[in-house]
Design a protein around this motif. Structure first.
Motif, PDB file in Angstrom:
ATOM      1  N   UNK A 239       0.841  -1.189   0.000  1.00 23.15           N
ATOM      2  CA  UNK A 239       0.000   0.000   0.000  1.00 23.15           C
ATOM      3  C   UNK A 239       0.879   1.243   0.000  1.00 23.15           C
ATOM      4  N   UNK A 240       0.620   2.136  -0.954  1.00 24.85           N
ATOM      5  CA  UNK A 240       1.312   3.421  -1.006  1.00 24.85           C
ATOM      6  C   UNK A 240       0.315   4.475  -0.543  1.00 24.85           C
ATOM      7  N   UNK A 241       0.402   4.807   0.730  1.00 24.64           N
ATOM      8  CA  UNK A 241      -0.531   5.722   1.383  1.00 24.64           C
ATOM      9  C   UNK A 241       0.175   7.065   1.571  1.00 24.64           C
ATOM     10  N   UNK A 242       0.207   7.847   0.494  1.00 28.70           N
ATOM     11  CA  UNK A 242       1.038   9.041   0.517  1.00 28.70           C
ATOM     12  C   UNK A 242       2.489   8.689   0.244  1.00 28.70           C
ATOM     13  N   UNK A 243       2.705   7.625  -0.524  1.00 25.53           N
ATOM     14  CA  UNK A 243       4.041   7.205  -0.932  1.00 25.53           C
ATOM     15  C   UNK A 243       4.090   7.022  -2.432  1.00 25.53           C
ATOM     16  N   UNK A 244       5.280   6.754  -2.947  1.00 22.07           N
ATOM     17  CA  UNK A 244       5.475   6.732  -4.395  1.00 22.07           C
ATOM     18  C   UNK A 244       6.210   5.469  -4.824  1.00 22.07           C
TER      19      UNK A 244
ATOM     20  N   UNK B 151       0.107  10.311  -3.496  1.00 26.44           N
ATOM     21  CA  UNK B 151       0.928   9.195  -3.952  1.00 26.44           C
ATOM     22  C   UNK B 151       1.091   9.328  -5.460  1.00 26.44           C
ATOM     23  N   UNK B 152       2.188   8.807  -5.962  1.00 29.24           N
ATOM     24  CA  UNK B 152       2.389   8.785  -7.403  1.00 29.24           C
ATOM     25  C   UNK B 152       2.905   7.421  -7.806  1.00 29.24           C
TER      26      UNK B 152
ATOM     27  N   UNK C  20      -6.979  -5.784  -6.115  1.00 28.10           N
ATOM     28  CA  UNK C  20      -6.729  -5.894  -7.542  1.00 28.10           C
ATOM     29  C   UNK C  20      -5.225  -5.969  -7.786  1.00 28.10           C
ATOM     30  N   UNK C  21      -4.858  -6.236  -9.014  1.00 25.77           N
ATOM     31  CA  UNK C  21      -3.431  -6.182  -9.343  1.00 25.77           C
ATOM     32  C   UNK C  21      -2.906  -4.773  -9.121  1.00 25.77           C
ATOM     33  N   UNK C  22      -3.608  -3.781  -9.685  1.00 25.09           N
ATOM     34  CA  UNK C  22      -3.270  -2.370  -9.495  1.00 25.09           C
ATOM     35  C   UNK C  22      -4.529  -1.649  -9.040  1.00 25.09           C
ATOM     36  N   UNK C  23      -4.521  -1.105  -7.828  1.00 22.82           N
ATOM     37  CA  UNK C  23      -5.646  -0.338  -7.296  1.00 22.82           C
ATOM     38  C   UNK C  23      -5.197   1.096  -7.084  1.00 22.82           C
ATOM     39  N   UNK C  24      -5.933   2.070  -7.660  1.00 21.93           N
ATOM     40  CA  UNK C  24      -5.532   3.468  -7.585  1.00 21.93           C
ATOM     41  C   UNK C  24      -6.688   4.321  -7.090  1.00 21.93           C
ATOM     42  N   UNK C  25      -6.548   4.848  -5.883  1.00 19.41           N
ATOM     43  CA  UNK C  25      -7.585   5.648  -5.249  1.00 19.41           C
ATOM     44  C   UNK C  25      -7.191   7.125  -5.278  1.00 19.41           C
ATOM     45  N   UNK C  26      -7.933   7.912  -6.066  1.00 14.76           N
ATOM     46  CA  UNK C  26      -7.732   9.369  -6.126  1.00 14.76           C
ATOM     47  C   UNK C  26      -6.270   9.724  -6.402  1.00 14.76           C
TER      48      UNK C  26
ATOM     49  N   UNK D 101      -1.259  11.484 -10.151  1.00 20.18           N
ATOM     50  CA  UNK D 101       0.071  11.497 -10.756  1.00 20.18           C
ATOM     51  C   UNK D 101       0.450  10.060 -11.073  1.00 20.18           C
ATOM     52  N   UNK D 102       0.143   9.626 -12.303  1.00 22.67           N
ATOM     53  CA  UNK D 102       0.419   8.250 -12.670  1.00 22.67           C
ATOM     54  C   UNK D 102       0.859   8.127 -14.114  1.00 22.67           C
ATOM     55  N   UNK D 103       1.929   7.360 -14.335  1.00 24.19           N
ATOM     56  CA  UNK D 103       2.423   7.092 -15.683  1.00 24.19           C
ATOM     57  C   UNK D 103       2.634   5.595 -15.828  1.00 24.19           C
TER      58      UNK D 103
END
Length: 666
Positions: A290-295, A356-357, A379-385, A388-390
């Protein structure tokens, strides 16, 4: 993931198959890491046999919903009861060997009585097995949902028998000559008229009679074979000496060549995790990141991709082995109040401060999607709000739930203005290039639910994306409505889109997409609901029960707005559409539903062989007149970035997935 009753049995099914296909592997590591990766089980012989086939009736029938073929209690509409129960018995069977059948003849006419998919484990390379087919007596009433008759205890009427000889060929695990049926006898039901009686398993599975209807996979304990492995498969299957990572990470760090995740690993406080090219990260059962304000930054290459995989032994890795990657930010989202993520230790989103990014390059996440509780899967990749994502050359493979799911994010400084199919907004204010989440060259393969799930205000830009479904023979249980793309405009609490900046409904830009299904029950290529908007261009779809499923406000439910996405035609087969309020344009051609074969150079062999035996797909579009459409346009088509003018030339050219992506099912 949307509904709580969606996949109640999924984790159980996946676990059964995972236990059945335990491999024997060498491990390494220290501080207990070796145990997580080492051999499982003893030295005794054990083979798993998975058979997917059909029971057929003599003659051809045209009876909708099984009317006249099965007991009267199955003649309800809809006929959701499973008509038969198949059971295998032998002194050499150590586990498994049963299945409820799931189909019967359609109104169009065929001789199908039922499909079955059986996983059984045997203690010898050869076995003589007795098969029995049971139905539910007419005196037992089947009504209600979930159906009370879908329990083995209700299937008491013996209606057919057969003998099954198994001869495991470890060198050719998908050869149908490994199983031979004989002595088929039986009728559907004594009460059924003679004109429709006569349950017959026709012929032997010898590659001629029922080659198109039957598939077989065998796996021998201690034997793992993946000929013609891609660079990515070799990387993901490698066994190294991992460093164990657990707990909370609050300062930036780079991972080594091998890492083992233990438990829920949380990255916060603005810390950045950097993953070098070629690194392998193993997830233990129960682990997640989990990236909770992390990158997160991954630096994979086509020759040396990064792989996040299961810590289970090679050959016994299955959907749901570990949790996957979750990112939580403070970007746009439709919720008026914070909500909780999925997971064992759910966290609040959107964040009130910090963000998070995620920057991914040639990155694979496989066998993820732990089911925390019925209907609650990672999920494999879960993105909440996330704003910044590439994503560049990214794959989700064999996830238990969605491949990619976004809850908001990607909007940028200005409200998106997608334009129209005839005049898409690529570089203007709010256009494609201004989106703060951009994904190019993305794969969702062999997943159990949706591949690209965009919800709660997601407004990123995606281009050159491909979804590939695998049949049930490959293991695992699909969700009740697996899709290529599932999309919601707003969250279920807010419903009506807010006029507040940053809380508008989903409005993504999606260009060049390929969605390949296997006609799984209740599947759809793309579903737009709950006020969904967006522009969807140059898409192709094949073998979903429904292609476009676009819902009006009335269909989505009280409080929602119409879904008004713009779809530029979508070339597909003739399976059903439910287009209520979306806009089908004619700027790039009228709606084309003429596909009668897969719209890519080759995929069926990879799907039917579950990615084994050296068969790799060729996903370049081969539709006459539309070769420039889809997620991998045919050779000779120039590939462009989101601005529509900058040329991109990936390694492998238009076969941008070749070499680094993974395909084996376990």
């Amino acid at each position: 993931m949307k509904s709580l009753n969606k996949k109640v049995s999924k984790a159980v099914s996946a676990l059964v198959v995972a236990i059945a296909l335990v491999g024997c592997d060498s491990g390494g590591g220290s501080n207990g890491a070796g145990l997580a990766l080492a051999a499982l089980g003893g030295a005794s012989y054990e083979a798993t046999v998975i058979i997917n086939g059909k029971l057929t009736q003599s003659g051809t029938f045209a009876k909708a919903n099984c009317v006249g073929q099965f007991p009267a209690n199955f003649n309800s509409s809809p006929a959701f009861a499973k008509p038969l129960y198949v059971k295998l018995t032998s002194s050499k069977i150590t586990s498994g060997g049963t299945d409820f059948t799931v189909a019967c003849a359609s109104a169009g006419g065929n001789n199908d009585a039922a499909d079955f998919n059986i996983t059984t484990r045997i203690s010898d390379s050869s076995a003589s097995i007795k098969g029995e087919v049971f139905s539910v007596p007419d005196t037992t009433t089947c009504s209600g949902n979930p159906n009370p008759c879908d329990s083995a205890s209700n299937y008491t009427e013996l209606v057919g028998t057969f003998d099954l000889a198994v001869a495991v060929d470890a060198a050719d695990p998908t050869s149908i000559s490994q199983v031979t049926f004989s002595n088929e006898t039986g009728v559907v039901d004594p009460d059924v008229a003679a004109s429709s009686a006569g349950l017959v398993i026709t012929g032997t599975f010898n590659g001629t009679t029922l080659a198109s209807d039957v598939t077989v996979i065998t796996a021998v304990k201690g034997v793992y074979s993946n000929p013609n492995a891609t660079v990515g498969e070799s990387k993901c299957d490698s066994i190294g000496n991992p460093e164990i990572v657990s707990g909370n990470i609050t300062s930036s760090r780079s991972l080594g060549a091998y890492t083992l995740l233990r438990g829920t690993v949380t990255v916060s406080n603005g810390a950045t995790i950097t993953v070098p090219a070629g690194a392998v990260i193993y997830g233990e059962r129960g682990s997640a990141m989990f990236f909770n304000g992390g990158n997160l930054v991954t630096n994979g290459t086509a020759a040396n991709p990064v792989c996040f995989t299961s810590a289970q032994a090679r050959g016994s890795r299955f959907p749901g082995d570990w949790g996957g990657l979750t990112f939580i930010g403070s970007g746009n989202n439709t919720r008026a109040a914070s909500a909780l993520t999925e997971g064992t230790n759910p966290l609040a989103y959107p964040l009130s401060s910090g963000s998070s990014s995620v920057t991914l390059n040639y990155t694979i996440v496989e066998f993820a999607g732990t089911e925390v509780a019925p209907g609650d899967e990672l999920n494999s990749y879960s993105m909440y709000a996330i704003n910044n994502g590439t994503f560049n050359f990214v794959q989700s493979h064999r996830g238990l739930d969605d491949s990619y799911e976004w809850w908001g994010g990607g909007r940028g400084a200005n409200a998106p203005a997608v334009g129209t199919a005839a005049s898409p907004n690529l570089t203007g204010t709010g256009g494609a290039t201004e989106r703060t989440i951009k994904g190019k060259f993305m794969l969702g393969t062999g997943g159990m639910d949706d591949d690209f799930d965009m919800d709660e205000g997601f407004s990123g830009a995606l281009k050159y994306i491909i979804a590939v479904k695998y049949p049930k023979i490959c293991g695992g249980t699909p969700s009740t409505d697996p899709g290529g793309m599932e999309m919601d405009g707003v969250d279920g609490t807010t419903k009506t889109p807010s006029g507040v900046a940053g809380r508008e409904q989903s409005n993504p830009f999606v260009d060049q997409y390929t969605l390949l299904g296997v006609n799984e029950t209740a599947s759809y290529a793309e579903r737009h609901r709950e006020g969904m908007q967006g522009l969807f261009m140059h898409g192709v779809a094949y073998q979903f029960v429904q292609n476009i499923k676009c819902e009006s406000a009335a269909t989505s439910g009280t409080g929602y707005a119409d879904s008004v996405s713009i779809i530029d035609g979508l070339v597909s087969d003739a399976n059903a559409d439910q287009v209520q309020t979306c806009v089908l344009t004619t700027s790039t051609g009228t709606r084309d539903t003429s596909l009668t074969s897969a719209p890519v150079a080759s995929i069926s062999t990879t799907q039917s062989n579950c990615g084994f035996l050296g068969f790799k797909p060729d996903l370049k579009t081969n539709i006459s007149g539309k070769t420039s459409w889809g997620g991998a346009p045919d050779t000779g088509t120039t590939l462009y970035d989101f601005d529509g003018t900058t040329v991109v030339t990936p390694t492998g050219g238009n076969s941008w997935y070749s070499g680094w992506a993974v395909w084996r099912a376990r």
